[in-house]
Scaffold this active site. Structure first.
Site, short mmCIF file in Angstrom:
data_model
loop_
_atom_site.label_atom_id
_atom_site.label_comp_id
_atom_site.label_asym_id
_atom_site.label_seq_id
_atom_site.Cartn_x
_atom_site.Cartn_y
_atom_site.Cartn_z
N TYR A 8 16.34 82.24 20.25
CA TYR A 8 15.90 80.86 20.33
C TYR A 8 16.95 79.98 21.03
O TYR A 8 18.14 80.00 20.70
CB TYR A 8 15.63 80.29 18.93
N ASN B 212 22.67 70.25 18.74
CA ASN B 212 21.81 70.66 17.63
C ASN B 212 22.63 70.59 16.34
O ASN B 212 23.11 71.60 15.84
CB ASN B 212 21.33 72.09 17.89
N GLN C 180 27.97 35.40 -26.83
CA GLN C 180 28.29 36.49 -25.91
C GLN C 180 27.86 36.07 -24.51
O GLN C 180 26.99 35.20 -24.36
CB GLN C 180 27.59 37.78 -26.33
N TYR D 27 24.17 38.49 -18.94
CA TYR D 27 24.15 39.86 -18.41
C TYR D 27 25.07 40.10 -17.21
O TYR D 27 25.68 41.17 -17.12
CB TYR D 27 22.72 40.25 -18.04
N ARG E 19 28.50 40.48 -18.90
CA ARG E 19 28.57 41.33 -20.10
C ARG E 19 28.13 42.76 -19.83
O ARG E 19 28.69 43.71 -20.38
CB ARG E 19 27.72 40.70 -21.22
N ASN F 56 21.94 75.57 15.32
CA ASN F 56 21.00 76.69 15.21
C ASN F 56 20.74 77.25 16.61
O ASN F 56 20.57 76.47 17.55
CB ASN F 56 19.67 76.19 14.61
N PHE G 112 20.60 72.13 10.76
CA PHE G 112 20.62 70.81 11.39
C PHE G 112 19.84 69.77 10.60
O PHE G 112 19.89 68.59 10.91
CB PHE G 112 20.03 70.91 12.80
N LYS H 34 26.88 24.29 -2.57
CA LYS H 34 25.43 24.47 -2.69
C LYS H 34 24.91 25.38 -1.58
O LYS H 34 24.05 26.25 -1.81
CB LYS H 34 24.72 23.11 -2.64
N GLU I 244 7.43 66.17 17.71
CA GLU I 244 7.67 67.32 18.59
C GLU I 244 6.66 68.43 18.34
O GLU I 244 6.98 69.49 17.81
CB GLU I 244 9.12 67.80 18.40
N ASN J 107 6.25 70.53 15.21
CA ASN J 107 7.31 71.45 14.81
C ASN J 107 8.27 70.76 13.86
O ASN J 107 8.70 71.33 12.85
CB ASN J 107 8.06 71.95 16.06
#
Length: 722
Positions: free
Chosen positions: A99, A263, A350, A353, A356, A386, A402, A457, A485, A488
């Protein structure tokens, strides 16, 4: 009860804690080690690659600091590269079809050819197909109306070349040494290809971006390069001209060498590494900003106690809580970590969020960033092309290394972490600016009268805009895959796209961090200003009350009631201009006398009112005098934690960004004062914040903050940018 394996226990099994105990801080430690390594590399001026030890610091050192890249001279490296070429030649001598060597590419892999060199040219032809504009090939400043350039920054291109070279040196690519040496020569001579920004789906690797690297070493007369950009404005020319001027022989790609170059995942991994480098610093800075916000809000920091993290022992939570405590060491502006707590204190029992729950919020983010770094470090030292040559077995294997899904996984974790950090910092910033939430700070953090000065502000609005954009960028890219492609590449990672979006997220969070730091410094200045004013006015107030009440015992008892009411009234009236604020705060004098009337006896209303007016006048004069003196010489640093002081002094001294005094700061045309205040130029708020933003992006702020933690842990401290 669950506990960390390192949690100290008393003999009876109960948990025992020291709030200043040092716990492991793996994320911060790794961030500092990367910075320290970067400093070493930048000083040395070289990065050495061997296919197995490339790290984030080395990528940044080469791409951003122009370090020369050297190939580790080991006989085994050259031998392995040569052996892989010989293995390929052996395959071809047997007439095998392989290939990408004598077959077509992708969905066209069913074609065959004997023109092996022509096949590599054909690979370049179909991959060098993305869009670049004339402006992208121009040496002048951009004049187009497009939102952004269509080419990668040269920093990205340099990082891509480095990462690809490190993969090819591993000896699995059937690449000759001459090809590799030419890539490194161009990199080291600052001849950088202009690579299109878009067009890669990171499926069969980043084919398109890397094909322009390949085009550069081949001297393609229609591939353009930037020359000398590290030292100034680059010269743009064709690759053919650049190679001729540099006396570099153009490469003719042999069998598979084109495929070996393009690749792979180098572009995605390189850009992701640059993003992670900044993301890690931003994560550490966010913990410092949380500590600074706590001081600005005069917060109860009980939530950072180690017991809370120890009984829910996630590594990230333990680390975040410890780092925040470390930044707050010695602070006079927070409370709640003392051995003895005031459970009779008025106000919020307390914190909200954003403060805390910050250790719990940051916990998985720090762990995800560490996980992303692990993934990318493996990818940087992987063979991702590859087919791959197995020299040991004299074989060649077709696969899909890849596929950059690992890079996408890492970058999506990074982006989500950045978005969550940004949301937290926006909430903290808004809380400081909003006087209904800031525990007595003036509206919009205006240092002058709030009726005519709206100071920060705009920062609140801008931060909302940045946070919204950051939230959009946090969306996953991986679920937008399109089949490509000839079907593929029906599944593809979009790794480079995800990495690009991650750097966009880094930019947005950096804007938020700059806003939050500017806001935090202004807020702690105002907190210190008012806290020291209240402390300074205590004795004069006591003398005034004594002159009103002839009974000394009654005077003392009334004063304690009065002073508690006054402190509450002073902060509760922060939304008023100075004269109204002093008048409002003075009204508690009558309330205190009435509350202790059994001690004071009958006092004429007129006498009380006269004393109140006298007190109001005294307050106003004292406040205006105190404020003016504070503007000239702020005392804030003496009240901050050891870590937040580092960041505060970085802003005030090193960057020269001052406390904002109000409307008088705004530059105007034909200003009789010459647009100068206290010997410095007047600037818009945006100009001051921009200075902080640039320090965030160039890494100097991260050096200071990470360096502080390293020094506290005994790891030393120094700056890459000194």
């Amino acid at each position: 009860m669950p506990s960390s394996p390192n949690t100290p226990k008393q003999p009876n099994g109960t948990l025992k804690f020291d709030v200043h105990k040092r716990w492991p801080t793996p994320h911060a430690q790794r961030s500092w080690e990367t910075l320290a390594n970067l400093k070493r590399l930048a000083k040395d001026g070289t990065v050495t690659i061997d296919g197995t030890t490339l790290d984030i610091a080395s990528v940044v050192a080469s791409a951003r600091y122009g370090c020369t890249v050297l190939l580790k001279e080991q006989e085994s490296i050259s031998r392995c590269m040569n052996d892989s070429v010989q293995t390929l030649q052996g395959y071809l001598s047997k007439g095998y079809y392989l290939y990408g060597v004598n077959t077509g590419f992708g969905g066209s892999a069913d074609t065959r050819t004997k023109d092996l060199l022509g096949l590599q040219r054909a690979l370049m032809q179909h991959t060098q197909s993305a869009i670049l504009t004339r402006e992208d090939r121009s040496e002048s400043a951009s004049r187009h109306e497009y939102l952004e350039a269509h080419s990668m920054p040269s920093v990205w291109a340099r990082a891509t070349m480095l990462v690809r070279a490190n993969a090819n040196v591993r000896g699995h690519s059937a690449m000759t040494r001459g090809v590799l040496d030419t890539v490194l020569e161009l990199l080291n001579r600052d001849i950088v290809p202009i690579i299109p920004l878009r067009g890669s789906i990171s499926a069969s690797g980043d084919l398109m971006p890397l094909s322009y690297v390949s085009g550069a070493i081949q001297g393609n007369p229609d591939v353009y390069v930037r020359v000398g950009g590290r030292k100034g404005t680059p010269r743009v020319m064709t690759a053919q001209e650049a190679l001729r001027k540099a006396s570099v022989q153009p490469i003719v790609l042999g069998p598979k060498e084109g495929l070996s170059l393009i690749n792979g995942t180098a572009a995605a991994a390189a850009v992701a590494s640059l993003g992670l480098f900044e993301a890690n610093q931003l994560a550490v800075i966010s913990q410092m900003l949380t500590a600074l916000s706590s001081e600005a809000l005069h917060a109860n920091a009980e939530w950072a106690h180690p017991f809370i993290a120890a009984v829910r022992p996630h590594r990230g939570q333990i680390e975040a809580a410890q780092n925040i405590r470390t930044f707050l060491q010695g602070s006079k502006l927070v409370y709640g970590l003392e051995l003895t707590k005031d459970r009779f204190k008025s106000g919020l029992a307390q914190e909200r969020y954003p403060l805390r729950s910050s250790p719990q919020w940051l916990s998985p983010l720090l762990e995800d960033l560490a996980s992303a770094e692990d993934q990318l470090t493996v990818e940087l030292n992987s063979t991702s092309d590859n087919p791959v040559v197995n020299v040991a077995d004299n074989d060649i294997h077709c696969g899909a290394n890849f596929q950059a899904a690992t890079v996408t996984s890492a970058t999506e974790k990074i982006r989500l972490a950045l978005q969550s950090i940004g949301k937290m910092l926006f909430a903290q910033t808004s809380e400081m600016i909003n006087h209904n939430l800031s525990n007595g700070l003036p509206p919009n953090l205006a240092a002058d009268d709030p009726s005519l000065s709206f100071c920060l502000k705009g920062i609140d609005v801008n931060t909302a805009a940045y946070t919204s954009e950051l939230g959009f960028l946090a969306n996953p890219v991986s679920n937008h895959v399109q089949s490509a492609e000839m079907h593929n590449q029906a599944i593809n990672s979009l790794g480079l796209l995800s990495a690009r979006q991650t750097l966009a997220a880094v930019e947005c969070l950096s804007l938020i961090v700059a806003n939050c730091l500017y806001t935090g410094c202004q807020a702690v200045d105002l907190r210190t200003l008012h806290m020291t004013f209240v402390a300074d006015i205590r004795e004069p107030s006591k003398r005034l009350l004594s002159s009103l009440l002839e009974n000394e015992a009654a005077s003392g008892a009334v004063f304690e009631v009065f002073w508690k009411l006054f402190e509450e009234a002073w902060y509760a009236s922060s939304a008023y201009d100075a004269n109204e604020r002093c008048d409002k705060a003075s009204e508690v004098l009558a309330t205190a006398i009435l509350a202790r009337s059994q001690l004071t006896g009958h006092i004429a209303v007129a006498k009380v009112e006269a004393a109140r007016l006298q007190f109001s006048t005294m307050l106003l004069e004292a406040y205006q005098s105190h404020r003016a003196a504070f503007f000239r010489r702020p005392t804030t640093a003496a009240y901050l934690g050891r870590g937040t002081k580092v960041a505060y002094m970085f802003v005030r001294d090193r960057l020269g960004v001052p406390m904002h005094q109000g409307l008088v700061e705004h530059p105007i045309a034909d200003d009789p004062d010459g647009n100068v205040i206290d010997g410095r130029p007047k600037k818009t708020i945006g100009s001051w914040v921009s200075m902080i933003y640039e320090a965030v992006r160039d890494g100097s702020l991260g050096d200071e903050v990470c360096g502080f933690l390293a020094a506290e842990a005994g790891g030393g401290s120094s700056s890459v940018h000194q």
